[in-house]
Every structure is written in C-alpha cells, then in structure tokens.
Design a protein around this motif. Structure first.
Motif, PDB file in Angstrom:
ATOM      1  N   THR A   1       0.848  -1.160  -0.026  1.00 50.87           N
ATOM      2  CA  THR A   1       0.086  -0.050  -0.069  1.00 50.87           C
ATOM      3  C   THR A   1       0.892   1.235   0.094  1.00 50.87           C
ATOM      4  OG1 THR A   1      -0.265   0.188   2.677  1.00 50.87           O
ATOM      5  CG2 THR A   1      -1.902  -0.998   1.378  1.00 50.87           C
ATOM      6  N   ALA A   2       0.324   2.432  -0.659  1.00 49.57           N
ATOM      7  CA  ALA A   2       1.119   3.793  -0.428  1.00 49.57           C
ATOM      8  C   ALA A   2       0.108   4.735  -0.553  1.00 49.57           C
ATOM      9  CB  ALA A   2       1.823   3.872  -1.784  1.00 49.57           C
ATOM     10  N   MET A   3       0.545   5.906   0.274  1.00 49.51           N
ATOM     11  CA  MET A   3      -0.274   7.063   0.368  1.00 49.51           C
ATOM     12  C   MET A   3       0.341   8.271   0.134  1.00 49.51           C
ATOM     13  SD  MET A   3      -2.214   6.137   4.264  1.00 49.51           S
ATOM     14  CE  MET A   3      -3.562   7.035   4.020  1.00 49.51           C
ATOM     15  N   ASN A   4      -0.427   8.864  -0.450  1.00 49.30           N
ATOM     16  CA  ASN A   4       0.235  10.182  -0.941  1.00 49.30           C
ATOM     17  C   ASN A   4       0.616  11.367   0.040  1.00 49.30           C
ATOM     18  OD1 ASN A   4       0.311  10.175  -3.929  1.00 49.30           O
ATOM     19  ND2 ASN A   4      -1.958  10.042  -3.838  1.00 49.30           N
ATOM     20  N   ILE A   5       1.882  11.857   0.076  1.00 53.68           N
ATOM     21  CA  ILE A   5       2.154  13.135   0.918  1.00 53.68           C
ATOM     22  C   ILE A   5       2.466  14.362   0.155  1.00 53.68           C
ATOM     23  CG2 ILE A   5       3.905  13.878   2.611  1.00 53.68           C
ATOM     24  CD1 ILE A   5       4.379  10.991   3.250  1.00 53.68           C
ATOM     25  N   MET A   6       1.644  15.290   0.010  1.00 52.91           N
ATOM     26  CA  MET A   6       2.060  16.464  -0.863  1.00 52.91           C
ATOM     27  C   MET A   6       1.574  17.819  -0.027  1.00 52.91           C
ATOM     28  SD  MET A   6      -0.184  16.929  -4.474  1.00 52.91           S
ATOM     29  CE  MET A   6       0.834  17.205  -5.890  1.00 52.91           C
ATOM     30  N   GLY A   7       2.602  18.794  -0.591  1.00 51.65           N
ATOM     31  CA  GLY A   7       2.225  20.094  -0.131  1.00 51.65           C
ATOM     32  C   GLY A   7       2.509  20.972  -1.551  1.00 51.65           C
ATOM     33  N   VAL A   8       1.397  21.928  -1.690  1.00 54.32           N
ATOM     34  CA  VAL A   8       1.546  22.611  -2.945  1.00 54.32           C
ATOM     35  C   VAL A   8       1.306  24.152  -2.839  1.00 54.32           C
ATOM     36  CG1 VAL A   8       0.623  20.963  -4.412  1.00 54.32           C
ATOM     37  CG2 VAL A   8      -1.051  22.161  -3.111  1.00 54.32           C
ATOM     38  N   PRO A   9       1.837  25.064  -3.461  1.00 55.00           N
ATOM     39  CA  PRO A   9       1.341  26.460  -3.309  1.00 55.00           C
ATOM     40  C   PRO A   9       0.436  26.532  -4.354  1.00 55.00           C
ATOM     41  CG  PRO A   9       3.442  25.990  -4.498  1.00 55.00           C
ATOM     42  CD  PRO A   9       3.143  24.579  -4.229  1.00 55.00           C
ATOM     43  N   THR A  10      -0.729  26.706  -3.970  1.00 53.74           N
ATOM     44  CA  THR A  10      -2.004  26.604  -5.053  1.00 53.74           C
ATOM     45  C   THR A  10      -2.015  28.122  -5.893  1.00 53.74           C
ATOM     46  OG1 THR A  10      -3.436  27.626  -2.973  1.00 53.74           O
ATOM     47  CG2 THR A  10      -3.404  25.115  -3.552  1.00 53.74           C
ATOM     48  N   ASP A  11      -1.273  29.134  -5.478  1.00 51.37           N
ATOM     49  CA  ASP A  11      -1.161  30.254  -6.188  1.00 51.37           C
ATOM     50  C   ASP A  11       0.011  30.314  -7.206  1.00 51.37           C
ATOM     51  OD1 ASP A  11       0.737  30.132  -4.279  1.00 51.37           O
ATOM     52  OD2 ASP A  11       1.134  32.340  -3.997  1.00 51.37           O
ATOM     53  N   GLN A  12       0.686  29.032  -7.105  1.00 50.80           N
ATOM     54  CA  GLN A  12       1.640  28.862  -8.177  1.00 50.80           C
ATOM     55  C   GLN A  12       1.670  27.765  -9.121  1.00 50.80           C
ATOM     56  OE1 GLN A  12       5.788  29.181  -6.677  1.00 50.80           O
ATOM     57  NE2 GLN A  12       5.007  30.278  -4.746  1.00 50.80           N
ATOM     58  N   LEU A  13       0.858  26.838  -8.446  1.00 58.10           N
ATOM     59  CA  LEU A  13       0.507  25.784  -9.455  1.00 58.10           C
ATOM     60  C   LEU A  13      -1.034  25.377 -10.052  1.00 58.10           C
ATOM     61  CD1 LEU A  13       2.631  22.733  -7.839  1.00 58.10           C
ATOM     62  CD2 LEU A  13       3.528  23.968  -9.682  1.00 58.10           C
ATOM     63  N   THR A  14      -0.995  24.978 -11.255  1.00 56.87           N
ATOM     64  CA  THR A  14      -2.180  24.884 -11.289  1.00 56.87           C
ATOM     65  C   THR A  14      -3.029  23.461 -11.027  1.00 56.87           C
ATOM     66  OG1 THR A  14      -1.719  23.790 -13.485  1.00 56.87           O
ATOM     67  CG2 THR A  14      -1.895  26.218 -13.565  1.00 56.87           C
ATOM     68  N   LEU A  15      -4.176  23.287 -11.206  1.00 58.48           N
ATOM     69  CA  LEU A  15      -4.688  22.126 -10.904  1.00 58.48           C
ATOM     70  C   LEU A  15      -4.181  21.020 -11.729  1.00 58.48           C
ATOM     71  CD1 LEU A  15      -8.340  23.112  -9.970  1.00 58.48           C
ATOM     72  CD2 LEU A  15      -6.712  22.060  -8.368  1.00 58.48           C
ATOM     73  N   GLU A  16      -4.060  21.233 -13.073  1.00 61.14           N
ATOM     74  CA  GLU A  16      -3.547  20.188 -13.993  1.00 61.14           C
ATOM     75  C   GLU A  16      -2.122  19.913 -13.621  1.00 61.14           C
ATOM     76  OE1 GLU A  16      -2.552  19.895 -18.746  1.00 61.14           O
ATOM     77  OE2 GLU A  16      -3.049  21.897 -17.960  1.00 61.14           O
ATOM     78  N   GLN A  17      -1.169  20.831 -13.142  1.00 63.91           N
ATOM     79  CA  GLN A  17       0.196  20.550 -12.700  1.00 63.91           C
ATOM     80  C   GLN A  17       0.107  19.691 -11.425  1.00 63.91           C
ATOM     81  OE1 GLN A  17       1.388  24.668 -12.542  1.00 63.91           O
ATOM     82  NE2 GLN A  17       2.920  24.376 -14.343  1.00 63.91           N
ATOM     83  N   ILE A  18      -0.719  19.936 -10.446  1.00 63.23           N
ATOM     84  CA  ILE A  18      -1.051  19.271  -9.326  1.00 63.23           C
ATOM     85  C   ILE A  18      -1.371  17.772  -9.538  1.00 63.23           C
ATOM     86  CG2 ILE A  18      -2.185  18.693  -7.075  1.00 63.23           C
ATOM     87  CD1 ILE A  18      -2.324  22.008  -7.183  1.00 63.23           C
ATOM     88  N   ASN A  19      -2.398  17.635 -10.492  1.00 62.71           N
ATOM     89  CA  ASN A  19      -2.879  16.339 -11.152  1.00 62.71           C
ATOM     90  C   ASN A  19      -1.693  15.684 -11.799  1.00 62.71           C
ATOM     91  OD1 ASN A  19      -4.350  14.688 -13.608  1.00 62.71           O
ATOM     92  ND2 ASN A  19      -5.071  14.522 -11.830  1.00 62.71           N
TER      93      ASN A  19
END
Length: 322
Positions: free
Chosen positions: A71-89
């Motif tokens: 099993t694996a679980m994502n760990i993610m931190g994002v600057p939502t003002d710099q990355l688009t939803l497409e890039q995050i995806n």
C-alpha cells in the motif's frame, strides 16, 4: 530522534538505530511489515516526471529491505497560487503510475498548502522476517553489487548551470524513475542479507552505514563503478558538485582511506548525493551469479560488481577507495 521518549516494542526488529532504509515490524513468524516515507521538492521541471521520481524514491526503501510494497499513501504540499490544478494532477498521476507499476495499492494520502511543492509517499510493504535485508547483515567476503549507475547529483547541478546535454538529462531521469524491484526477488530467494539503496549520503556514505552496523570494512574499486554518463567525471572537474555532496565528502573523509593512484575526483563521485539511486547489495560469493541473473531478468540499469566487504580495520577505516 536522540532523546525522544519511545515505547520499546520487541516486535520492532529494525528501527532507527541502524540507519536503515525502513522500519520492520514483525506481525507473525512468517510476516513482517516494512514501513517508510519520503518526500522532496522538485528536481525536474516536468510535473509528471517529478511525481514518478518521487514515488520511485519512496518505494525504493521497501525494496532495499527486501520487501514487496503493498500500500502507498500520497504526501503532498502545494502552493496553490503557483501551481495549476492540472500540474498538481500530473504530479499525482506520475506517482500513481509508478505505484501501479510496483503492483501496489494507492489507498489515499494527505495534502496541505505549502510555499513550495513537495511530494512523496508513505509506503507499507511485507517481507519474511528471516529473508529481510538490512545494514547489519554484511560479512567479510561478500561481493558488492550495484544496480544503477551513479552521478545524478552532479548532472542535476550541470542542468542548473545549463551545461548538461540532452543525453545526460535523459539518462539521469531514467535512473531516477526506474524501480528497484529486484530487491524483493533477491531477498525472497534468500540470496542476500545486507543491502541499502544509494540516495542522499552517496555510494560511499550508504556503504559506510552498512560497515558501521555490520562491524566490517569495505573496498570500492573506482574503475568498476558505473556512471550515468561517461562525462560525469569531466563535470566534476568543472565544479558541478552539489552542496549536499560536498558535505557528504567532509563527513566521509575521516573514515575513508584512498589508495595511491586513485584520482581525487573519484572521492567526489562516490560521495555525490543521489536521488532515487540503485540497490547496493552485499552478496555472498556463492550467490553472486544468481543475483546478477535476477538483475538482468528484471531489467536493472546495471549489474556491476564494485568491490567487496572486508574485516573491520583497527584504525576505524570504514571504506577503502582503490
């Protein structure tokens, strides 16, 4: 973790004391859990490739212990003002594709806002307690086998300086996103008891951790160490050395003996901080041929014999560079 209050559970058969790649917790006589997590900030511009590399790096810790990720679980931190939803995806898609390749189940994760992107995985695997690999199992006479070439840290610095060739970049990315699946097969057949993956401390640093935990020394043969690109040594001479690699060298020098005739740039090479590097296996001589065969069968990027494990030296030398 020095000085922290801890519950001592006898089922923890590998914890933090030996600087291993993951923890191992015995559930039954035949089954132990392998647990790890890792994440970092982007080392490539392409979000999909970043996700692939980060996930591969996280999964590698389980393979280095001889485990099979489950099993694996994502760990993610994002600057939502710099990355688009497409890039995050795309970051998450890159990670998910590697988890699928590992035949591992992605079961969730957690995301927070952060000033800069970071991504990785928490991974759980399984291993037979008697077949796991760790830093403690090396014996004099074991043969050192490496499953990926080194030099990704140096090439990353060359990329930042704009002097890396397209071939260098492609080769480095291939190294960083190739799964270390042979670790589970090798351990499952009982061929090896000591192993690690080569990451932030460099080839020499991770080998030194094995030597310390196993109370042995080791020799690295510089002529046999495979390079990500043949021009990596030239990049070193041009000063393309990451800050982390320089610190690795400072820490390694007191416990390393460099034999006459070995050029200085090899010390820089073997202390170069790697991202998602290969397996370093301490293999009993009787099992070397089978281990090399498995590496070739599972499409490891190399199957290189790079040295041997030696009896501990009285002066505290961990690694001899020859």
């Amino acid at each position: 973790m020095r000085g922290l209050n801890q519950h001592h559970d006898p089922a923890v058969i590998v914890g933090s004391a030996t600087s291993d790649d993951a923890a191992v917790y015995q559930m039954t006589p035949d089954t132990a859990l392998v647990q790890t997590l890792d994440f970092f900030t982007p080392i490539v511009d392409d979000p999909y490739l970043f996700g692939q590399i980060a996930a591969t790096n996280s999964l590698s810790d389980v393979y280095a212990m001889g485990g099979k990720p489950i099993t694996a679980m994502n760990i993610m931190g994002v600057p939502t003002d710099q990355l688009t939803l497409e890039q995050i995806n795309l970051i998450l898609k890159g990670g998910a594709d590697k988890v699928v390749e590992a035949e591992c189940a992605m079961v969730g994760g957690h995301t927070v806002q952060n000033p800069e992107p970071l991504y990785g995985l928490s991974v759980t695997g399984v291993v037979h307690p008697d077949r796991m690999m760790s830093n403690e199992g090396a014996k004099p006479g074991d043969v050192l086998v490496l499953s990926k070439p080194i030099g990704t840290g140096i090439i990353s610095t060359a990329i930042k300086r704009g002097i890396a060739t397209g071939a260098m970049i492609d080769a480095s990315v291939d190294v960083m996103r190739t799964l270390n699946t042979p670790g589970a097969t090798i351990a499952g057949e009982g061929l090896c008891q000591a192993a690690t993956d080569v990451t932030g401390f460099g080839l020499l640093g991770h080998l030194a951790n094995i030597c310390k935990s196993s109370q042995v020394s080791a020799q690295l043969n510089t002529a046999d160490i495979p390079l990500v690109d043949p021009d990596v040594l030239e990049l070193i001479q041009q000063g393309c050395v990451p800050g982390g690699s320089k610190k690795n060298r400072e820490m390694a020098e007191p416990m390393t003996r460099i034999e006459a005739g070995v050029e200085d740039h090899f010390m820089t090479l073997v202390t170069d901080a790697q991202t998602s590097g290969g397996l370093l296996l301490c293999v009993p001589p009787a099992h070397v041929d089978r281990v090399l065969e498995i590496l070739r069968e599972e499409n490891a990027l190399c199957a290189a014999i790079v040295g041997e494990v030696l009896p501990a030296e009285a002066d505290g030398t961990r690694v001899v560079l020859a």
